[in-house]
Design a protein around this motif. Sequence first.
Motif, PDB file in Angstrom:
ATOM      1  N   ASP A 460     -23.701 111.762 -39.769  1.00 38.82           N
ATOM      2  CA  ASP A 460     -23.598 112.211 -38.557  1.00 38.82           C
ATOM      3  C   ASP A 460     -22.190 111.944 -37.770  1.00 38.82           C
ATOM      4  N   LEU A 461     -21.412 111.146 -38.373  1.00 37.12           N
ATOM      5  CA  LEU A 461     -19.869 111.236 -37.983  1.00 37.12           C
ATOM      6  C   LEU A 461     -19.074 112.157 -38.106  1.00 37.12           C
ATOM      7  N   GLY A 462     -19.385 112.966 -39.494  1.00 33.35           N
ATOM      8  CA  GLY A 462     -18.656 114.085 -39.879  1.00 33.35           C
ATOM      9  C   GLY A 462     -18.492 114.258 -41.384  1.00 33.35           C
ATOM     10  N   LEU A 463     -18.713 113.377 -42.062  1.00 31.89           N
ATOM     11  CA  LEU A 463     -18.542 113.551 -43.452  1.00 31.89           C
ATOM     12  C   LEU A 463     -19.673 114.402 -43.942  1.00 31.89           C
ATOM     13  N   ASP A 464     -19.396 115.612 -44.181  1.00 37.57           N
ATOM     14  CA  ASP A 464     -20.361 116.658 -44.694  1.00 37.57           C
ATOM     15  C   ASP A 464     -20.675 116.685 -46.179  1.00 37.57           C
ATOM     16  N   SER A 465     -19.880 116.187 -46.972  1.00 39.28           N
ATOM     17  CA  SER A 465     -19.918 116.220 -48.461  1.00 39.28           C
ATOM     18  C   SER A 465     -21.162 115.350 -48.971  1.00 39.28           C
ATOM     19  N   ASP A 466     -21.441 115.584 -50.033  1.00 39.42           N
ATOM     20  CA  ASP A 466     -22.726 114.747 -50.889  1.00 39.42           C
ATOM     21  C   ASP A 466     -22.185 113.474 -51.013  1.00 39.42           C
ATOM     22  N   LEU A 467     -23.008 112.481 -50.510  1.00 42.96           N
ATOM     23  CA  LEU A 467     -22.775 111.085 -50.559  1.00 42.96           C
ATOM     24  C   LEU A 467     -23.784 110.463 -51.855  1.00 42.96           C
ATOM     25  N   THR A 468     -23.166 109.642 -52.880  1.00 45.67           N
ATOM     26  CA  THR A 468     -23.844 109.167 -53.749  1.00 45.67           C
ATOM     27  C   THR A 468     -24.524 107.865 -53.486  1.00 45.67           C
ATOM     28  N   ASN A 469     -25.796 107.940 -53.693  1.00 47.01           N
ATOM     29  CA  ASN A 469     -26.618 106.646 -53.210  1.00 47.01           C
ATOM     30  C   ASN A 469     -26.403 105.719 -54.488  1.00 47.01           C
ATOM     31  N   SER A 470     -25.298 104.734 -54.513  1.00 52.94           N
ATOM     32  CA  SER A 470     -25.161 103.886 -55.375  1.00 52.94           C
ATOM     33  C   SER A 470     -24.708 102.747 -54.778  1.00 52.94           C
ATOM     34  N   PRO A 471     -24.510 101.654 -55.418  1.00 50.60           N
ATOM     35  CA  PRO A 471     -23.934 100.543 -54.800  1.00 50.60           C
ATOM     36  C   PRO A 471     -22.361 100.737 -54.462  1.00 50.60           C
ATOM     37  N   ALA A 472     -21.760 101.819 -55.285  1.00 52.45           N
ATOM     38  CA  ALA A 472     -20.503 101.944 -55.136  1.00 52.45           C
ATOM     39  C   ALA A 472     -20.008 102.914 -53.939  1.00 52.45           C
ATOM     40  N   LEU A 473     -21.019 103.223 -53.371  1.00 56.00           N
ATOM     41  CA  LEU A 473     -21.233 103.986 -52.027  1.00 56.00           C
ATOM     42  C   LEU A 473     -20.154 103.257 -50.999  1.00 56.00           C
ATOM     43  N   ALA A 474     -20.347 102.236 -50.625  1.00 52.50           N
ATOM     44  CA  ALA A 474     -19.708 101.291 -49.872  1.00 52.50           C
ATOM     45  C   ALA A 474     -17.997 101.159 -50.076  1.00 52.50           C
ATOM     46  N   LEU A 475     -17.859 101.519 -51.456  1.00 47.19           N
ATOM     47  CA  LEU A 475     -16.204 101.310 -51.878  1.00 47.19           C
ATOM     48  C   LEU A 475     -15.632 102.840 -52.008  1.00 47.19           C
ATOM     49  N   GLY A 476     -16.307 103.749 -51.197  1.00 47.40           N
ATOM     50  CA  GLY A 476     -15.686 105.144 -51.067  1.00 47.40           C
ATOM     51  C   GLY A 476     -15.598 105.789 -52.592  1.00 47.40           C
ATOM     52  N   ALA A 477     -16.817 105.812 -53.243  1.00 48.59           N
ATOM     53  CA  ALA A 477     -16.848 106.493 -54.686  1.00 48.59           C
ATOM     54  C   ALA A 477     -17.122 107.804 -54.558  1.00 48.59           C
ATOM     55  N   SER A 478     -17.688 108.478 -53.147  1.00 53.86           N
ATOM     56  CA  SER A 478     -18.020 109.911 -52.984  1.00 53.86           C
ATOM     57  C   SER A 478     -16.608 110.597 -52.573  1.00 53.86           C
ATOM     58  N   GLU A 479     -16.632 111.817 -52.854  1.00 57.48           N
ATOM     59  CA  GLU A 479     -15.401 112.744 -52.773  1.00 57.48           C
ATOM     60  C   GLU A 479     -15.672 113.297 -51.327  1.00 57.48           C
ATOM     61  N   THR A 480     -14.493 113.654 -50.569  1.00 58.04           N
ATOM     62  CA  THR A 480     -14.256 114.264 -49.337  1.00 58.04           C
ATOM     63  C   THR A 480     -13.201 114.929 -49.229  1.00 58.04           C
ATOM     64  N   THR A 481     -12.952 115.507 -48.189  1.00 61.52           N
ATOM     65  CA  THR A 481     -11.528 116.122 -47.705  1.00 61.52           C
ATOM     66  C   THR A 481     -10.941 115.264 -46.974  1.00 61.52           C
ATOM     67  N   LEU A 482      -9.512 115.298 -46.756  1.00 58.64           N
ATOM     68  CA  LEU A 482      -8.868 114.896 -45.625  1.00 58.64           C
ATOM     69  C   LEU A 482      -9.358 115.170 -44.491  1.00 58.64           C
ATOM     70  N   LEU A 483      -9.226 116.456 -44.111  1.00 59.88           N
ATOM     71  CA  LEU A 483      -9.567 116.920 -42.876  1.00 59.88           C
ATOM     72  C   LEU A 483     -11.087 116.475 -42.091  1.00 59.88           C
ATOM     73  N   ASP A 484     -12.070 116.503 -43.281  1.00 58.58           N
ATOM     74  CA  ASP A 484     -13.518 115.979 -42.776  1.00 58.58           C
ATOM     75  C   ASP A 484     -13.378 114.438 -42.660  1.00 58.58           C
ATOM     76  N   LEU A 485     -12.643 113.472 -43.277  1.00 58.92           N
ATOM     77  CA  LEU A 485     -12.615 112.371 -43.143  1.00 58.92           C
ATOM     78  C   LEU A 485     -11.987 111.960 -41.779  1.00 58.92           C
ATOM     79  N   THR A 486     -10.743 112.695 -41.613  1.00 55.77           N
ATOM     80  CA  THR A 486      -9.835 112.446 -40.334  1.00 55.77           C
ATOM     81  C   THR A 486     -10.803 112.636 -39.081  1.00 55.77           C
ATOM     82  N   GLY A 487     -11.731 113.937 -39.340  1.00 56.85           N
ATOM     83  CA  GLY A 487     -12.673 114.376 -38.454  1.00 56.85           C
ATOM     84  C   GLY A 487     -13.590 113.160 -37.961  1.00 56.85           C
ATOM     85  N   ALA A 488     -14.118 112.651 -39.029  1.00 56.18           N
ATOM     86  CA  ALA A 488     -15.171 111.341 -38.710  1.00 56.18           C
ATOM     87  C   ALA A 488     -14.450 110.338 -38.153  1.00 56.18           C
TER      88      ALA A 488
END
Length: 677
Positions: A460-488
């Motif tokens: 909802d905040l702006g990370l449109d890439s697929d986010l892995t549903n695993s415990p490592a989610l909290a530590l940023g294990a899923s990939e994204t782009t700098l533009l999307d992350l900055t937009g979020a």
Amino acid sequence: MSSKKSKTATAKPVRRPLLIRVFGGLFRLIRTILFRLIGWGIVVAAAVVLYFYLQLPDAKELLDGRESGSVAMVDRHGDIFAWRGEQGGVVGSAQMSEDLRNAVVATEDKRFYWHMGISPRGILGAIRINLSEGRSALSGHGGSTITQQVAKLVFLSEESTWRRKVLEIPYALAMELAYTKEEILSIYMNRAYLGASATGFEAAAQRYFGISAREVDVQQAAMLAGLLTAPSRYAPTRDLGRAQNRSQVILRLMHEQGYIDDTVFAQARANPAELSESARRRAGGYFADWVMEAGPEFLIEGTREDVEISTTFDPAIQEAAEQALFSVFDDLVREGSEAQAAIVVLSADGAVRGMVGGRAIGGAGTFNRATQALRQPGSAFKPFVYAAAVESGMHPTDYLNDAPLTINIPGSGPWSPQNYGRSYRGPMPMYEALARSTNTIAVRVSEEVGRAEVIEVAHDLGLDSDLTNSPALALGASETTLLDLTGAYASILNQGFRAEPYGLTEVRLRHGGELLLSEEPSLGKRAISEQTAGYVTWMMNQVVEAPYGTGRRAALGDRPVAGKTGTTDAARDAWFIGFSGDYVVGVWMGYDDNTPLTGVTGGGLPAEIWRRTMLGVHEGMPVSALPMLVPNTPSYQDNIATAGNDVVRRIEDAAQDVDDGLSGIVEGLLRGLLGGN
């Protein structure tokens, strides 16, 4: 009277030798055949020329040969900063600068005004040069006139070398019959490619000097004419010194042919042409490419119309970002390093003001690391975890335990997150856990709130890439782009409303100004509550301001800022994303081939690049407050007492559990002995 019979001397005919008579007859036969062949050749050639003559369109139809139109990009102040597509602009040769016309003729075809389309002397000279340099007769120098070059540009560009060379001649003769010299020169000067996506001299004058071809002076004319030989090699935006050296050759030709006198020649040689300020800066290349990729294809790439795109680009902010990156690498990174970095600068509403897609090193090419590189954000993802936690009812001052944690992952076995320093601090409030970037607590929070909730908030905040549903989610294990992350992060600054990064605001026709598309910036739906956004902003402010925060290096003195560091496993990626009350800046650093960084964390070089960028971006601006909500936090002593009370409470609970357990055991034994149920 007697008469004598007079004798008349009769000369015997002289008979030529048989051999001479045979060869004489053979010569006459050959001469007759040759003359007839020449006659027929002239008739055939005339027919071919007539055929091509009848096929030629009106000269005006040949002036613009581009397959697509040009795109002029305008910054937020209304100034052109980049061109894309095939830049053109039709101007007749008679309206162009006289110096420019003279430079072209002196360079390409000094007999242009006197020949009938071909120059036998030029062709023979070119063949002689080619053979002397070890090439075939038609390889290398062509000896083509301007008329022949027009034939090649317009009609014969797809033909093979031999076929083209043969057909150039009748085409050239036909054009000389059909068009005036001015029309032929106009076609040539509007269709010749001159580097940097500029087709024709009007486009090139605009591209390199910011003026019309009507206005160029002798020095500029010489530089433009010098591009005809090798436009990519001599393009002044690529190598200004090389282009200036080439222009000296053109000036000498103009002087030798009488187009300029000694005085003008000397002055022009001493003062070679310079690029315009916008061409010299070459700013916004990555930004311009991103807009072209994101814009509507049918308006930008699917038309031959020349369009103008109004954008959010700010050249001063772009320069601040570039200078920050270059200065950090110059001052703090070992020479020869191939590490890459990228920067994005956004306004609070998501308007992209600047973009650095990488360093121009080695074969860096045009790969945009700000928009195209998918990388793991590491701990820079944690603000979304805590946003989900606060949204679910947790409070920034809630205590959580930093202690060893093991989670059994089905199919993978036990997984134990480790803190950066491989140490544990025990109970601490949630805001301190974010400031210290404590991994165990981030995972505990994510598991307690629910990964699905964390993923939903991040999306909802702006990370449109697929986010892995695993415990490592909290530590940023899923990939994204700098533009999307900055937009979020911009969505957090926007008090919870989604801020979609955008760069295009309007598309208009360049000639006539007709509006084709207008995109009014508007905030998206609410992703998190205003209270949650305020609390998370304050927590991120502690990352920079608290004495234990990992982002202390990013502090801007009296200007309040909020941000978060991020470092992935083996330091393959290092990030710092943050914002002031006015701008959001995202910085990524790493290697394209995923080589680990040496001695670099998000709180180090990325935070320093971020700080220097922010200092440049905010130069001369008043200080703006952060939209943060400060919770009622207890004092340090109260924290210690609370932590101690929490430990005592946990000991008492454990003792009670033991006591209850022992009581149950004793009661069971007694019932067994007594035979009770």
